[in-house]
Design a protein around this motif. Structure first.
Motif, PDB file in Angstrom:
ATOM      1  N   ALA A 179     -12.722  38.178  47.543  1.00 54.31           N
ATOM      2  CA  ALA A 179     -12.276  38.654  48.914  1.00 54.31           C
ATOM      3  C   ALA A 179     -13.479  38.581  49.850  1.00 54.31           C
ATOM      4  CB  ALA A 179     -11.900  40.176  48.775  1.00 54.31           C
ATOM      5  N   GLY A 180     -14.703  38.281  49.204  1.00 57.04           N
ATOM      6  CA  GLY A 180     -15.761  38.029  50.301  1.00 57.04           C
ATOM      7  C   GLY A 180     -16.179  39.404  51.201  1.00 57.04           C
ATOM      8  N   LEU A 181     -16.649  39.186  52.337  1.00 58.32           N
ATOM      9  CA  LEU A 181     -17.024  40.018  53.348  1.00 58.32           C
ATOM     10  C   LEU A 181     -16.158  40.036  54.501  1.00 58.32           C
ATOM     11  CD1 LEU A 181     -20.617  40.321  53.520  1.00 58.32           C
ATOM     12  CD2 LEU A 181     -19.117  41.835  52.101  1.00 58.32           C
ATOM     13  N   ALA A 182     -15.526  41.108  54.980  1.00 56.76           N
ATOM     14  CA  ALA A 182     -14.935  41.056  56.352  1.00 56.76           C
ATOM     15  C   ALA A 182     -16.000  40.708  57.576  1.00 56.76           C
ATOM     16  CB  ALA A 182     -14.288  42.542  56.745  1.00 56.76           C
ATOM     17  N   ASP A 183     -15.273  40.215  58.537  1.00 61.22           N
ATOM     18  CA  ASP A 183     -16.338  39.681  59.470  1.00 61.22           C
ATOM     19  C   ASP A 183     -17.247  40.897  59.885  1.00 61.22           C
ATOM     20  OD1 ASP A 183     -15.011  37.259  59.807  1.00 61.22           O
ATOM     21  OD2 ASP A 183     -13.796  37.919  61.525  1.00 61.22           O
ATOM     22  N   TYR A 222     -24.118  40.768  47.142  1.00 64.25           N
ATOM     23  CA  TYR A 222     -23.459  40.501  45.737  1.00 64.25           C
ATOM     24  C   TYR A 222     -21.650  40.188  46.181  1.00 64.25           C
ATOM     25  CZ  TYR A 222     -27.080  41.130  42.404  1.00 64.25           C
ATOM     26  OH  TYR A 222     -28.115  40.886  41.665  1.00 64.25           O
ATOM     27  N   ARG A 223     -21.233  40.938  47.134  1.00 62.71           N
ATOM     28  CA  ARG A 223     -19.839  40.965  47.536  1.00 62.71           C
ATOM     29  C   ARG A 223     -19.677  39.518  48.098  1.00 62.71           C
ATOM     30  NH1 ARG A 223     -18.128  45.404  50.921  1.00 62.71           N
ATOM     31  NH2 ARG A 223     -16.295  44.239  51.138  1.00 62.71           N
ATOM     32  N   LEU A 224     -20.538  39.190  49.097  1.00 59.36           N
ATOM     33  CA  LEU A 224     -20.421  37.911  49.655  1.00 59.36           C
ATOM     34  C   LEU A 224     -20.624  36.736  48.932  1.00 59.36           C
ATOM     35  CD1 LEU A 224     -20.375  36.354  52.251  1.00 59.36           C
ATOM     36  CD2 LEU A 224     -22.809  36.336  52.493  1.00 59.36           C
ATOM     37  N   ARG A 225     -21.382  36.986  47.864  1.00 60.47           N
ATOM     38  CA  ARG A 225     -21.531  35.874  46.797  1.00 60.47           C
ATOM     39  C   ARG A 225     -20.678  35.764  45.580  1.00 60.47           C
ATOM     40  NH1 ARG A 225     -22.096  32.136  44.134  1.00 60.47           N
ATOM     41  NH2 ARG A 225     -23.849  31.130  42.941  1.00 60.47           N
ATOM     42  N   PHE A 226     -20.206  37.092  45.286  1.00 64.06           N
ATOM     43  CA  PHE A 226     -19.437  36.920  43.859  1.00 64.06           C
ATOM     44  C   PHE A 226     -18.003  37.641  44.342  1.00 64.06           C
ATOM     45  CE2 PHE A 226     -23.766  37.462  42.422  1.00 64.06           C
ATOM     46  CZ  PHE A 226     -23.802  35.882  41.889  1.00 64.06           C
ATOM     47  N   ASP A 227     -17.653  38.298  45.125  1.00 58.97           N
ATOM     48  CA  ASP A 227     -16.244  38.764  45.224  1.00 58.97           C
ATOM     49  C   ASP A 227     -15.466  37.649  45.760  1.00 58.97           C
ATOM     50  OD1 ASP A 227     -14.005  40.287  46.140  1.00 58.97           O
ATOM     51  OD2 ASP A 227     -15.208  42.137  46.666  1.00 58.97           O
ATOM     52  N   ASN A 274     -21.315  40.723  59.805  1.00 60.77           N
ATOM     53  CA  ASN A 274     -22.274  40.951  60.917  1.00 60.77           C
ATOM     54  C   ASN A 274     -23.288  42.131  60.491  1.00 60.77           C
ATOM     55  OD1 ASN A 274     -21.010  39.122  62.490  1.00 60.77           O
ATOM     56  ND2 ASN A 274     -19.749  40.742  63.548  1.00 60.77           N
ATOM     57  N   ILE A 275     -22.831  43.031  59.869  1.00 61.40           N
ATOM     58  CA  ILE A 275     -23.797  44.224  59.231  1.00 61.40           C
ATOM     59  C   ILE A 275     -25.055  43.621  58.451  1.00 61.40           C
ATOM     60  CG2 ILE A 275     -24.016  46.096  57.849  1.00 61.40           C
ATOM     61  CD1 ILE A 275     -21.100  46.954  59.095  1.00 61.40           C
ATOM     62  N   LEU A 276     -24.328  42.758  57.623  1.00 60.47           N
ATOM     63  CA  LEU A 276     -25.361  41.986  56.661  1.00 60.47           C
ATOM     64  C   LEU A 276     -26.313  41.106  57.428  1.00 60.47           C
ATOM     65  CD1 LEU A 276     -26.423  41.064  53.888  1.00 60.47           C
ATOM     66  CD2 LEU A 276     -24.585  39.447  53.624  1.00 60.47           C
ATOM     67  N   ALA A 277     -25.933  40.503  58.301  1.00 61.31           N
ATOM     68  CA  ALA A 277     -26.708  39.500  59.064  1.00 61.31           C
ATOM     69  C   ALA A 277     -27.751  40.306  59.823  1.00 61.31           C
ATOM     70  CB  ALA A 277     -25.982  38.695  60.270  1.00 61.31           C
ATOM     71  N   GLN A 278     -27.408  41.414  60.467  1.00 58.75           N
ATOM     72  CA  GLN A 278     -28.273  42.452  61.132  1.00 58.75           C
ATOM     73  C   GLN A 278     -29.361  43.089  60.373  1.00 58.75           C
ATOM     74  OE1 GLN A 278     -26.008  45.914  62.915  1.00 58.75           O
ATOM     75  NE2 GLN A 278     -27.952  46.435  64.204  1.00 58.75           N
ATOM     76  N   LYS A 279     -28.884  43.455  59.138  1.00 54.98           N
ATOM     77  CA  LYS A 279     -29.718  43.972  58.420  1.00 54.98           C
ATOM     78  C   LYS A 279     -30.922  43.043  57.771  1.00 54.98           C
ATOM     79  CE  LYS A 279     -27.241  47.794  56.295  1.00 54.98           C
ATOM     80  NZ  LYS A 279     -26.614  48.609  55.162  1.00 54.98           N
TER      81      LYS A 279
END
Length: 65
Positions: free
Chosen positions: A41-45, A34-39, A49-54
């Motif tokens: 500011a998005g996500l920090a690098d 949701y942060r990546l999609r709607f915030d 990486n954490i999202l991709a790993q999960k």
């Protein structure tokens, strides 16, 4: 279902007993998604990486089913 939220869909999709171990890891993806999609500011690098790993972990678990 039409108009169904992502958390509700995820709960319904993972309702099968054999997928029970996927529930917590999959649900942990939601806040980052949701942060990546709607915030704006998005996500920090590091968070990306954490999202991709999960996501990889959940997909690997699902592939084993």
């Amino acid at each position: 279902q039409p108009g169904e939220s992502l958390p509700n869909w995820l709960d319904r999709a993972l309702a099968e007993p054999e997928l029970a171990e996927l529930r917590a890891p999959a649900q942990s993806l939601l806040p980052l998604h949701y942060r990546l999609r709607f915030d704006p500011a998005g996500l920090a690098d590091e968070e990306r990486n954490i999202l991709a790993q999960k996501v990889r972990v959940v997909l690997e678990m699902l592939a084993q089913k």
